[in-house]
Design a protein around this motif. Sequence first.
Motif, short mmCIF file in Angstrom:
data_model
loop_
_atom_site.label_atom_id
_atom_site.label_comp_id
_atom_site.label_asym_id
_atom_site.label_seq_id
_atom_site.Cartn_x
_atom_site.Cartn_y
_atom_site.Cartn_z
N UNK A 25 0.86 -1.18 0.00
CA UNK A 25 0.00 0.00 0.00
C UNK A 25 0.90 1.24 0.00
N UNK A 26 0.33 2.44 -0.17
CA UNK A 26 1.13 3.65 -0.21
C UNK A 26 1.89 3.90 1.09
N UNK A 27 3.02 4.59 0.96
CA UNK A 27 3.84 4.97 2.11
C UNK A 27 3.67 6.46 2.38
N UNK A 28 3.89 6.83 3.64
CA UNK A 28 3.94 8.25 4.02
C UNK A 28 5.38 8.62 4.33
N UNK A 29 5.81 9.77 3.83
CA UNK A 29 7.13 10.30 4.14
C UNK A 29 6.91 11.66 4.80
N UNK A 30 7.16 11.72 6.09
CA UNK A 30 6.87 12.91 6.89
C UNK A 30 8.14 13.71 7.14
N UNK A 31 8.03 15.02 7.11
CA UNK A 31 9.13 15.87 7.56
C UNK A 31 8.56 17.04 8.34
N UNK A 32 9.42 17.71 9.09
CA UNK A 32 8.94 18.73 10.02
C UNK A 32 9.34 20.14 9.71
N UNK A 62 3.81 17.21 5.61
CA UNK A 62 4.54 18.17 6.43
C UNK A 62 3.88 18.29 7.80
N UNK A 63 4.65 18.05 8.84
CA UNK A 63 4.19 18.30 10.21
C UNK A 63 5.23 19.21 10.84
N UNK A 64 5.14 20.48 10.51
CA UNK A 64 6.19 21.42 10.88
C UNK A 64 6.04 21.90 12.32
N UNK A 65 7.15 22.44 12.82
CA UNK A 65 7.15 23.01 14.16
C UNK A 65 8.18 22.38 15.06
N UNK A 66 8.64 23.17 16.03
CA UNK A 66 9.56 22.71 17.07
C UNK A 66 10.85 22.12 16.49
N UNK A 67 11.33 22.72 15.40
CA UNK A 67 12.59 22.27 14.83
C UNK A 67 12.58 20.84 14.34
N UNK A 68 11.42 20.38 13.89
CA UNK A 68 11.29 19.01 13.39
C UNK A 68 10.85 18.00 14.42
N UNK A 72 9.14 14.14 14.10
CA UNK A 72 9.89 12.99 14.64
C UNK A 72 9.07 12.24 15.68
N UNK A 73 8.38 12.98 16.53
CA UNK A 73 7.58 12.34 17.57
C UNK A 73 6.46 11.50 16.96
N UNK A 74 5.83 12.03 15.91
CA UNK A 74 4.72 11.29 15.29
C UNK A 74 5.21 9.98 14.68
N UNK A 75 6.40 10.00 14.11
CA UNK A 75 6.94 8.78 13.49
C UNK A 75 7.45 7.82 14.56
N UNK A 76 8.07 8.35 15.61
CA UNK A 76 8.56 7.49 16.69
C UNK A 76 7.43 6.67 17.31
N UNK A 77 6.22 7.21 17.27
CA UNK A 77 5.07 6.54 17.89
C UNK A 77 4.22 5.78 16.89
#
Length: 317
Positions: A25-32, A62-68, A72-77
């Motif tokens: 299925x499709x992948x998500x690539x997130x950056x901050x 894009x999940x911007x804010x707090x210097x990335x 990172x937190x969203x992906x870590x979880x």
Amino acid sequence: MQLGLGLAGGAILPAAHGQSEYPAKPLRLIHGFGAGGNADVVSRLMARQLAQSLGQPVVVEIKSGAGGRIASDSVAKARPDGYTLVMLTGAHTVSAAMTRELPYDPVKDFSFLSTVSSFPFVIAVRADHPAKTLADLLALAASEPGRVTFTSVGVGSTQHMTGELLGAAANVKLLHVPYRGGGAPVEAVIAGDVDILSDTLTVAGPQIKAGRLRALAVTSAQAWPGAPGVSTVAQTLPGFEVRSWLGLAAPGGLPDAIVDRLNAAIAQALQAPEVQQTLAALGSESAPGSSRQMRALVETEVARWRGLVQETGLSPV
């Protein structure tokens, strides 16, 4: 800088559908970070190439804010199933040193896939600044401690830490004057409000070429192709080197088979002429590597910046 690499919403369509079990299925690539910045441009560039290799769309979010840190937190979880990726930057390791309480562990909570690009910073002053060389600038700082100023895109940014490291390596006191990003740091140096710009060639290069800034040195160990004729900091301060980076990771606990699949896809993507040309235009170079190498880089950089924070007495935020 924005490149038209994707469709509306950031979806990048593959050339063909893969038949293997992963990915199904499709992948998500997130950056901050902001739209059009280095992390965004490189994320979309890699998403396009990865989709062709993996046979599934790769959607950039894009999940911007707090210097990335929000991204990172969203992906870590997230679930470690290979469908959620994050484009980390050198700020990932700086945040670990300059943030009192991170909501994730910067090493243990991630499966590192591969670095993508590597790049130095440039130390520059306004065109009519009295310091003609880095040695001149450091001599001026030594004669008037705390009077020579440097700017950055914010407290705890990699640019901030590079300026602090420069002062520590030269045993001089430089005064940090942070801004909130955008073009403000560059304009402050050009206007004479701040002495030193410590930033990427992407940011400083156009102003150097226009004659509004003068490059004194790059922070790579050797001369950098994107800054011909510019000396290195190491020529004045032996052993000095700062190279920031971009790299892809996933939630911790990703199965080895998926790590290997994604690492191979990233390596293939970085061979594409389109990718190499775009990275060069951004003042970067491609930097493929193994999962272990990226993990070691993160561990080393976290330790380095934490040591600098302790040495200089900086206050984590």
